[in-house]
Design a protein around this motif. Structure first.
Motif, short mmCIF file in Angstrom:
data_model
loop_
_atom_site.label_atom_id
_atom_site.label_comp_id
_atom_site.label_asym_id
_atom_site.label_seq_id
_atom_site.Cartn_x
_atom_site.Cartn_y
_atom_site.Cartn_z
N GLY A 62 1.86 -16.03 -10.14
CA GLY A 62 3.03 -15.53 -10.43
C GLY A 62 4.24 -16.50 -9.93
N ARG A 63 5.30 -16.01 -10.01
CA ARG A 63 6.56 -16.66 -9.25
C ARG A 63 7.39 -15.84 -8.40
NH1 ARG A 63 9.27 -20.26 -14.43
NH2 ARG A 63 7.49 -21.82 -14.67
N TYR A 64 6.57 -15.24 -7.50
CA TYR A 64 7.35 -14.41 -6.83
C TYR A 64 7.90 -14.95 -5.60
CZ TYR A 64 4.54 -10.72 -8.94
OH TYR A 64 3.81 -10.01 -9.93
N ARG A 65 8.91 -14.20 -4.95
CA ARG A 65 9.91 -14.99 -4.06
C ARG A 65 9.21 -14.64 -2.59
NH1 ARG A 65 11.70 -10.83 -1.67
NH2 ARG A 65 12.10 -9.15 -2.96
N PHE A 66 8.20 -13.98 -2.39
CA PHE A 66 7.79 -13.47 -1.19
C PHE A 66 6.35 -13.98 -1.08
CE2 PHE A 66 7.19 -10.13 -4.18
CZ PHE A 66 6.02 -9.77 -4.04
N GLN A 67 5.78 -13.78 0.17
CA GLN A 67 4.17 -14.04 0.22
C GLN A 67 3.55 -12.73 0.85
OE1 GLN A 67 5.23 -17.22 3.13
NE2 GLN A 67 3.73 -18.25 2.09
N VAL A 68 2.20 -13.00 0.24
CA VAL A 68 1.17 -11.86 0.67
C VAL A 68 0.27 -12.23 1.66
CG1 VAL A 68 -0.64 -10.53 -0.37
CG2 VAL A 68 1.36 -10.89 -1.83
N VAL A 69 0.09 -11.22 2.60
CA VAL A 69 -0.84 -11.31 3.80
C VAL A 69 -2.08 -10.27 3.29
CG1 VAL A 69 -1.53 -11.03 6.15
CG2 VAL A 69 0.77 -12.30 5.63
N THR A 70 -3.33 -10.91 3.14
CA THR A 70 -4.50 -10.06 3.07
C THR A 70 -4.82 -9.08 4.32
OG1 THR A 70 -5.78 -12.10 3.50
CG2 THR A 70 -5.43 -11.74 1.24
N GLY A 71 -5.07 -8.01 4.10
CA GLY A 71 -5.59 -7.31 5.36
C GLY A 71 -6.26 -5.98 4.78
N MET A 72 -6.70 -5.22 5.66
CA MET A 72 -7.20 -3.71 5.50
C MET A 72 -6.94 -2.86 6.68
SD MET A 72 -11.36 -4.59 5.49
CE MET A 72 -11.94 -3.01 5.43
N GLU A 73 -7.01 -1.56 6.56
CA GLU A 73 -6.84 -0.66 7.46
C GLU A 73 -8.25 -0.28 7.87
OE1 GLU A 73 -4.34 3.22 8.71
OE2 GLU A 73 -4.30 2.53 6.71
N VAL A 74 -8.76 -0.55 8.62
CA VAL A 74 -10.16 -0.41 9.33
C VAL A 74 -10.44 0.99 10.04
CG1 VAL A 74 -12.20 -1.23 10.41
CG2 VAL A 74 -10.45 -2.76 9.45
N THR A 75 -11.43 1.99 9.67
CA THR A 75 -11.34 3.17 10.30
C THR A 75 -12.56 2.79 11.33
OG1 THR A 75 -11.01 4.40 8.34
CG2 THR A 75 -12.22 5.52 10.22
N ALA A 76 -12.00 2.81 12.70
CA ALA A 76 -12.94 2.56 13.76
C ALA A 76 -13.29 4.28 14.28
CB ALA A 76 -12.35 1.90 14.87
N ILE A 77 -14.21 4.41 14.89
CA ILE A 77 -14.52 5.58 15.44
C ILE A 77 -13.44 6.22 16.19
CG2 ILE A 77 -15.95 7.00 17.13
CD1 ILE A 77 -18.28 5.12 16.26
N GLU A 78 -12.80 5.57 16.94
CA GLU A 78 -11.77 6.10 17.71
C GLU A 78 -10.22 6.11 17.06
OE1 GLU A 78 -14.53 3.68 20.54
OE2 GLU A 78 -13.59 3.53 18.44
N GLY A 79 -10.16 5.30 15.55
CA GLY A 79 -8.79 5.40 15.09
C GLY A 79 -8.63 4.27 14.08
N HIS A 80 -7.47 4.18 13.47
CA HIS A 80 -7.20 3.08 12.62
C HIS A 80 -6.83 1.65 13.29
CE1 HIS A 80 -6.92 6.35 9.10
NE2 HIS A 80 -8.14 5.97 9.31
N ILE A 81 -7.15 0.63 12.72
CA ILE A 81 -6.71 -0.54 13.16
C ILE A 81 -6.47 -1.36 11.80
CG2 ILE A 81 -7.37 -2.83 14.16
CD1 ILE A 81 -9.64 -1.04 15.80
N ILE A 82 -5.29 -1.83 11.80
CA ILE A 82 -4.85 -3.10 10.72
C ILE A 82 -5.31 -4.18 11.23
CG2 ILE A 82 -3.15 -3.80 9.40
CD1 ILE A 82 -1.37 -1.28 9.83
#
Length: 232
Positions: A62-82
């Motif tokens: 597309g022709r978007y003026r911003f950028q995308v960063v790939t990521g995921m919110e990972v569920t570790a046993i102790e809590g969430h990590i981005i």
């Protein structure tokens, strides 16, 4: 960056319908383009990288003026990590140390999501202390959310920010944790520059900060939308 120039804005915690969000990756990008002044957006579905990869592909075509960063919110046993700037799925429901090693093995950055939150699965102080004291290669956090709009997160964030400045000295970032289009950008990371590379550099140099803005009301989002998302 010259004096007086606007600092960049990035929402580092956005969910799509590939996870438990309510809008497709394309709808998220179109909303960011038309309704926000964000320079960077990170797609971080729960334990799923497909939405982030799709969003990056849509953005590239597309022709978007911003950028995308790939990521995921990972569920570790102790809590969430981005996990940011990752290209391959990461292990879920594993000890936090294993998750952090996996993120850094890919060259990604690891962020404590809504730390110390009492309502959302989050890293607690004992876990943060344990990670901070770790001497193992790859077992470390790069940043901590000090701005996030998840329900019940505000009190924990204030305590986490105080602990960070006293003990951990991590970069401080912000993300909306948006599951609805109108919530995107309601919390964000302010950083020197405007590109995704500038953002990454600012996290590593700890020159960014998390900012909480205004979150839309349930009426603005739509009560039916909220009920549908809760059911999902």
């Amino acid at each position: 960056m010259s004096e007086g120039e606007r600092r960049g804005k990035a929402d580092l915690h956005v969910n799509t319908a590939s996870g438990d969000g309510m809008a497709s990756p394309r709808q998220v990008l179109d909303y960011v383009e038309a309704e926000t002044d964000l320079d960077v957006v990170a797609i971080t579905d729960h334990d799923d990288l497909r939405g982030a990869l799709e969003a990056r592909e849509v953005c590239a075509r597309g022709r978007y003026r911003f950028q995308v960063v790939t990521g995921m919110e990972v569920t570790a046993i102790e809590g969430h990590i981005i996990a940011l700037w990752v290209e391959e799925p990461l292990p879920s429901l594993r000890p936090v140390e294993e998750v952090l090693e996996a993120v850094h093995r890919q060259g990604g950055l690891a962020v404590a999501a809504h730390p110390l939150s009492w309502l959302t699965r989050s890293l607690g102080q004992k876990t943060l202390d344990r990670v901070a004291a770790s001497a193992r290669e790859g077992v470390y956090l790069d940043a901590m959310e000090t701005a996030n709009q998840a329900p019940g997160s505000r009190l924990g964030l204030r305590k986490a920010a105080a602990l960070n400045r006293e003990r951990y000295h991590l970069a401080e970032v912000g993300g909306s944790d948006a599951h609805f289009l109108k919530a995107i950008g309601s919390a964000y990371t302010e950083f020197p520059g405007h590109s995704a590379d500038d953002l990454r550099r600012s996290i590593l140099e700890r020159s960014c900060r998390g900012v909480n803005g205004r979150h839309p009301s349930i009426l603005e989002i739509g009560p039916l939308q909220v009920l549908r998302q809760t059911w999902r």
